[in-house]
Design an enzyme around this catalytic site. Sequence first.
Site, mmCIF file in Angstrom:
data_model
loop_
_atom_site.group_PDB
_atom_site.id
_atom_site.type_symbol
_atom_site.label_atom_id
_atom_site.label_comp_id
_atom_site.label_asym_id
_atom_site.label_seq_id
_atom_site.Cartn_x
_atom_site.Cartn_y
_atom_site.Cartn_z
ATOM 1 N N ARG A 1 0.783 -1.179 0.014
ATOM 2 C CA ARG A 1 0.041 0.170 -0.044
ATOM 3 C C ARG A 1 0.840 1.187 0.046
ATOM 4 N NH1 ARG A 1 -4.934 -2.277 3.877
ATOM 5 N NH2 ARG A 1 -6.154 -2.988 2.256
ATOM 6 N N GLY B 1 -13.612 -4.269 -0.487
ATOM 7 C CA GLY B 1 -14.965 -3.855 -0.337
ATOM 8 C C GLY B 1 -15.336 -2.572 -1.492
ATOM 9 N N LYS C 1 -20.318 -17.918 -1.424
ATOM 10 C CA LYS C 1 -21.675 -17.758 -1.214
ATOM 11 C C LYS C 1 -22.389 -17.071 -2.679
ATOM 12 C CE LYS C 1 -21.990 -18.340 3.528
ATOM 13 N NZ LYS C 1 -22.542 -17.718 4.737
HETATM 14 P P1 AMP Z 1 -15.194 -14.633 -1.508
HETATM 15 O O1 AMP Z 1 -14.517 -13.841 -0.568
HETATM 16 O O2 AMP Z 1 -16.460 -14.686 -1.493
HETATM 17 O O3 AMP Z 1 -14.505 -14.546 -2.894
HETATM 18 O O4 AMP Z 1 -15.156 -16.249 -1.087
HETATM 19 C C1 AMP Z 1 -13.875 -16.978 -0.835
HETATM 20 C C2 AMP Z 1 -13.700 -17.946 -0.150
HETATM 21 O O5 AMP Z 1 -14.403 -19.113 -0.697
HETATM 22 C C3 AMP Z 1 -12.374 -18.840 -0.028
HETATM 23 O O6 AMP Z 1 -11.915 -18.729 1.418
HETATM 24 C C4 AMP Z 1 -12.661 -20.545 -0.659
HETATM 25 O O7 AMP Z 1 -11.868 -21.048 0.349
HETATM 26 C C5 AMP Z 1 -14.063 -20.486 -0.410
HETATM 27 N N1 AMP Z 1 -14.369 -21.591 -1.310
HETATM 28 C C6 AMP Z 1 -14.176 -21.430 -2.792
HETATM 29 N N2 AMP Z 1 -14.762 -22.670 -3.180
HETATM 30 C C7 AMP Z 1 -15.299 -23.144 -2.133
HETATM 31 C C8 AMP Z 1 -16.050 -24.563 -1.983
HETATM 32 N N3 AMP Z 1 -16.199 -25.407 -3.046
HETATM 33 N N4 AMP Z 1 -16.552 -24.796 -0.652
HETATM 34 C C9 AMP Z 1 -16.396 -23.879 0.263
HETATM 35 N N5 AMP Z 1 -15.815 -22.970 0.126
HETATM 36 C C10 AMP Z 1 -15.181 -22.633 -0.826
#
Ligand code: AMP
Length: 395
Positions: free
Chosen positions: A35, A377, A198
């Site tokens: 940063r 964010g 999610k």
């Molecule tokens: P995000 O911050 O929404 O991009 O989510 C990232 C997280 O999603 C990471 O910590 C990954 O470990 C998790 N992730 C990716 N694929 C899967 C999966 N098939 N099952 C559970 N968690 C997952």
Amino acid sequence: MKTIDDFNFEGKKALIRVDFNVPLDADFNVTDTSRIDAAKPTILKILEDGGSCVLMSHLGRPKGKANPDMSLSHIVEKVSEIIGVEVHFVEDCVGEKVDEAVSGLQEGEVLLLENLRFHAEEEAGDKAFAEALSKNGDIYVNDAFGTAHRAHASTTIVADFFPEKKCFGYLLANEIKAIEKVMQTGEKPVTAILGGAKVSSKITIIENILDKIDHLIIGGGMTYTFVKAQDGKVGDSICEDDKMDLALEILKKAEAKGVSVHLPVDVIAADDFSNDANTQMVAVDEIPDGWQGLDAGPQTLENFKKVILESKTILWNGPVGVFEMENFSKGTIAIGNFVTEATENGAFSLVGGGDSVAAVKQFGFEDKVSYVSTGGGAMLESLEGKTLPGIAAIM
Ligand code: AMP
């Protein structure tokens, strides 16, 4: 869009909102300087013009109270070393001592103010506090993308006190340009790769980008909500049952808008959420009970590769597997390689928002894609189509 290139800073004091919210170890050493590195070009241009710089930032979450553990004094030496100019420090960001330090500042000098969040007024977006901050410079420069989605005193409100004399630093301007390249002026075909845990956290992004893309690749934990919604068997995979209708709606909308959606066809399933779990390769819609999909399978990656290599503009947000565990990181690494190859062939690639940035850094793709966003964010909100208050205040 006004940037620091629209001003000559000779004899002027630039009040620059930087994002020096850097990680520190137990001895208060900076463990990741990215940063500070990112703010360097802006600071140097102003100094080379013959101006001086007053830097303001937050560090950590002191919640409105002075806290020596979160003092920006810890990073003064590191900032001096990176910029190549001795940086002065003052123990507050407003008040008499600060006035003195600012008025004594000479051409070519840099002053770092104490943590803005030692004052509760910062996060409250307090007008009087913003006005007090505004006394610290002649021209306001915002170069902190990481906090541009917050209407805080130093990121947004302070700009009101510089009606003509406000602009973006190089870092923030580059972030804005990268987002525009994907969302407005991207050469077709435009592909979004969305992964992560999610559906619920990505839904607004998907809805916003459907009008702008030709291909939507869905991977990671999100997959299983889409698969179960279409009557597939997802076993114990992460799944949001209450979002299944929404998933079907997205697929319908995508079809109506002519967007091709690409979901995994095979996955690596594990009998436990652990790196040492037993694994098997299964069809995405035939995952047995007791097993959960944790990474993309080979046929899936082959399909994704084809789409990515045909793309001219690529947005990547979210890993396609649990990349933190080595045995389930291969899909995400493969995607990094495909995006790299597409970029080498002339595509523009933007990686941004949350864990995909961590993955890209961890696996060494940072310099192989066109742009890696510095704001988690702030990038997510931009992709959701929101106008960030820190950006609006300068536009
Ligand atoms: P995000 O911050 O929404 O991009 O989510 C990232 C997280 O999603 C990471 O910590 C990954 O470990 C998790 N992730 C990716 N694929 C899967 C999966 N098939 N099952 C559970 N968690 C997952």
